[in-house]
Write a protein that holds these residues in place. Structure first.
Motif, PDB file in Angstrom:
ATOM      1  N   GLY A 161       0.813  -1.215   0.000  1.00  0.00           N
ATOM      2  CA  GLY A 161       0.000   0.000   0.000  1.00  0.00           C
ATOM      3  C   GLY A 161       0.844   1.261   0.000  1.00  0.00           C
ATOM      4  N   GLU A 162       1.968   1.245   0.717  1.00  0.00           N
ATOM      5  CA  GLU A 162       2.852   2.410   0.721  1.00  0.00           C
ATOM      6  C   GLU A 162       3.358   2.714  -0.679  1.00  0.00           C
ATOM      7  N   VAL A 163       3.753   1.668  -1.393  1.00  0.00           N
ATOM      8  CA  VAL A 163       4.268   1.851  -2.758  1.00  0.00           C
ATOM      9  C   VAL A 163       3.152   2.313  -3.689  1.00  0.00           C
ATOM     10  N   LEU A 164       1.986   1.659  -3.595  1.00  0.00           N
ATOM     11  CA  LEU A 164       0.862   2.040  -4.453  1.00  0.00           C
ATOM     12  C   LEU A 164       0.469   3.487  -4.217  1.00  0.00           C
ATOM     13  N   ARG A 165       0.460   3.920  -2.964  1.00  0.00           N
ATOM     14  CA  ARG A 165       0.054   5.292  -2.665  1.00  0.00           C
ATOM     15  C   ARG A 165       1.056   6.298  -3.235  1.00  0.00           C
ATOM     16  N   LEU A 166       2.334   5.954  -3.203  1.00  0.00           N
ATOM     17  CA  LEU A 166       3.327   6.828  -3.828  1.00  0.00           C
ATOM     18  C   LEU A 166       3.001   7.025  -5.309  1.00  0.00           C
ATOM     19  N   PHE A 167       2.677   5.926  -5.993  1.00  0.00           N
ATOM     20  CA  PHE A 167       2.353   6.018  -7.418  1.00  0.00           C
ATOM     21  C   PHE A 167       1.083   6.842  -7.649  1.00  0.00           C
ATOM     22  N   LEU A 168       0.052   6.579  -6.842  1.00  0.00           N
ATOM     23  CA  LEU A 168      -1.226   7.249  -7.050  1.00  0.00           C
ATOM     24  C   LEU A 168      -1.176   8.724  -6.680  1.00  0.00           C
ATOM     25  N   ASP A 169      -0.228   9.101  -5.816  1.00  0.00           N
ATOM     26  CA  ASP A 169      -0.043  10.511  -5.484  1.00  0.00           C
ATOM     27  C   ASP A 169       0.718  11.271  -6.570  1.00  0.00           C
ATOM     28  N   ALA A 170       1.386  10.529  -7.459  1.00  0.00           N
ATOM     29  CA  ALA A 170       2.210  11.187  -8.484  1.00  0.00           C
ATOM     30  C   ALA A 170       2.017  10.495  -9.829  1.00  0.00           C
ATOM     31  N   PRO A 171       0.780  10.448 -10.335  1.00  0.00           N
ATOM     32  CA  PRO A 171       0.550   9.765 -11.615  1.00  0.00           C
ATOM     33  C   PRO A 171       1.235  10.491 -12.765  1.00  0.00           C
ATOM     34  N   ASN A 172       1.704   9.696 -13.727  1.00  0.00           N
ATOM     35  CA  ASN A 172       2.320  10.219 -14.956  1.00  0.00           C
ATOM     36  C   ASN A 172       3.594  11.015 -14.682  1.00  0.00           C
ATOM     37  N   ARG A 173       4.235  10.724 -13.534  1.00  0.00           N
ATOM     38  CA  ARG A 173       5.514  11.368 -13.207  1.00  0.00           C
ATOM     39  C   ARG A 173       6.525  10.302 -12.836  1.00  0.00           C
ATOM     40  N   THR A 176      11.975   8.186  -9.080  1.00  0.00           N
ATOM     41  CA  THR A 176      13.259   7.502  -9.040  1.00  0.00           C
ATOM     42  C   THR A 176      13.319   6.614  -7.806  1.00  0.00           C
ATOM     43  N   ARG A 177      14.233   5.658  -7.825  1.00  0.00           N
ATOM     44  CA  ARG A 177      14.391   4.803  -6.649  1.00  0.00           C
ATOM     45  C   ARG A 177      14.855   5.632  -5.452  1.00  0.00           C
ATOM     46  N   ALA A 178      15.660   6.643  -5.707  1.00  0.00           N
ATOM     47  CA  ALA A 178      16.120   7.505  -4.618  1.00  0.00           C
ATOM     48  C   ALA A 178      14.940   8.233  -3.975  1.00  0.00           C
ATOM     49  N   GLN A 179      14.004   8.727  -4.799  1.00  0.00           N
ATOM     50  CA  GLN A 179      12.819   9.400  -4.266  1.00  0.00           C
ATOM     51  C   GLN A 179      11.958   8.427  -3.469  1.00  0.00           C
ATOM     52  N   MET A 180      11.800   7.208  -3.986  1.00  0.00           N
ATOM     53  CA  MET A 180      10.981   6.215  -3.305  1.00  0.00           C
ATOM     54  C   MET A 180      11.614   5.827  -1.974  1.00  0.00           C
ATOM     55  N   GLN A 181      12.933   5.669  -1.973  1.00  0.00           N
ATOM     56  CA  GLN A 181      13.621   5.312  -0.734  1.00  0.00           C
ATOM     57  C   GLN A 181      13.502   6.435   0.295  1.00  0.00           C
ATOM     58  N   GLU A 182      13.586   7.679  -0.172  1.00  0.00           N
ATOM     59  CA  GLU A 182      13.462   8.821   0.745  1.00  0.00           C
ATOM     60  C   GLU A 182      12.070   8.862   1.359  1.00  0.00           C
ATOM     61  N   ASN A 183      11.043   8.579   0.566  1.00  0.00           N
ATOM     62  CA  ASN A 183       9.673   8.621   1.060  1.00  0.00           C
ATOM     63  C   ASN A 183       9.338   7.441   1.959  1.00  0.00           C
ATOM     64  N   LEU A 184       9.854   6.264   1.618  1.00  0.00           N
ATOM     65  CA  LEU A 184       9.508   5.072   2.373  1.00  0.00           C
ATOM     66  C   LEU A 184      10.411   4.884   3.577  1.00  0.00           C
ATOM     67  N   GLY A 185      11.673   5.281   3.443  1.00  0.00           N
ATOM     68  CA  GLY A 185      12.593   5.258   4.581  1.00  0.00           C
ATOM     69  C   GLY A 185      12.840   3.873   5.138  1.00  0.00           C
ATOM     70  N   GLY A 186      13.812   3.805   6.051  1.00  0.00           N
ATOM     71  CA  GLY A 186      14.023   2.608   6.848  1.00  0.00           C
ATOM     72  C   GLY A 186      14.829   1.500   6.232  1.00  0.00           C
ATOM     73  N   ILE A 187      14.806   1.350   4.904  1.00  0.00           N
ATOM     74  CA  ILE A 187      15.502   0.247   4.261  1.00  0.00           C
ATOM     75  C   ILE A 187      16.578   0.838   3.369  1.00  0.00           C
ATOM     76  N   ALA A 188      17.739   0.206   3.346  1.00  0.00           N
ATOM     77  CA  ALA A 188      18.847   0.785   2.582  1.00  0.00           C
ATOM     78  C   ALA A 188      19.426  -0.227   1.603  1.00  0.00           C
ATOM     79  N   GLY A 189      20.095   0.321   0.564  1.00  0.00           N
ATOM     80  CA  GLY A 189      20.933  -0.457  -0.327  1.00  0.00           C
ATOM     81  C   GLY A 189      20.226  -1.570  -1.066  1.00  0.00           C
TER      82      GLY A 189
END
Length: 234
Positions: A161-173, A176-189
């Motif tokens: 759901g966290e990933v899906l919500r990121l996509f639905l908040d920014a459709p047609n944009r 990047t993985r860096a942006q997704m990691q910054e938004n989701l946090g907690g997991i690295a590398g």
């Protein structure tokens, strides 16, 4: 606003006490369990905002429990374990955990990770928006289900759901993985990349996507992902 309710599942009494005290001081509500059977019984009557789960349980396989939680619960799931191997971390994330903390740990780190997992990714949007309409689908984030045009429901995990919500908040944009990691946090590398690939693959399957030519969640190789489609929130 009600404080987030956190379940602490660990067979070591000292760790349960330490986590409960630290989280209570940080403003969380906590309930502790020493055995999986007690915790699973509580799940029938209590909806937790987050669950801290030790993998080394005396009466249940911790990874199996994490997988069940990911499929049936909307709670954020953080594994706390003495298993430090990369494969253990990757397996936990693939089965639906949102984060993985290795023992021994600093209690302050647990507080920070919890706050990151419970942070609302759509702070700038109307907080009441819980249902997204797109491409003949509805995503109900209040119940963690996808609903197709015929009304059939497919559950998704908190992590998906966290990933899906990121996509639905920014459709047609492009995201990047860096942006997704910054938004989701907690997991690295590498663990983050592997977990993200798994979550996106599962979302595509639940949305009936052709894995070789998905129409909604497109991979932009070397850059990230883009969600194609119009989205309406209610």
């Amino acid at each position: 606003m009600t404080a987030p309710h956190v379940a602490i599942l660990d067979d070591e009494p000292e760790i349960r006490r330490m986590l409960a005290e630290t989280l209570t001081e940080a403003g969380f509500r906590t309930t502790t369990y020493g055995r999986a059977t007690e915790f699973e019984a509580a799940l029938k009557r209590t909806a937790f905002d987050a669950c801290l789960v030790d993998l080394g349980l005396p009466d249940r396989d911790g990874l199996a429990l994490v997988h069940r939680l990911a499929l049936e619960s909307g709670a954020a799931i953080i594994i706390i374990s003495g298993r430090a191997q990369v494969q253990d971390r990757v397996t936990g994330l693939e089965l639906g955990a949102d984060d993985y903390i290795i023992k021994p740990f600093d209690p302050a780190e647990v507080v920070a990770r919890l706050r990151a997992r419970l942070r609302k990714p759509r702070a700038e949007a109307a907080p009441a928006a819980q249902i997204a309409h797109f491409a003949g689908w509805r995503a109900a984030f209040d119940r963690y289900v996808l609903i197709d045009a015929e009304g059939r429901e497919t559950p998704f995990s908190h992590a998906e759901g966290e990933v899906l919500r990121l996509f639905l908040d920014a459709p047609n944009r492009l995201l990047t993985r860096a942006q997704m990691q910054e938004n989701l946090g907690g997991i690295a590398g590498e663990s983050f990349d592997r977990a993200m690939d798994v979550r996106i693959s599962r979302l595509r399957t639940k949305l009936g996507e052709d894995p070789k030519n998905p129409r909604l969640i497109k991979t932009i190789y070397g850059a990230g992902y883009i969600f194609l489609g119009e989205v309406r929130w209610e």
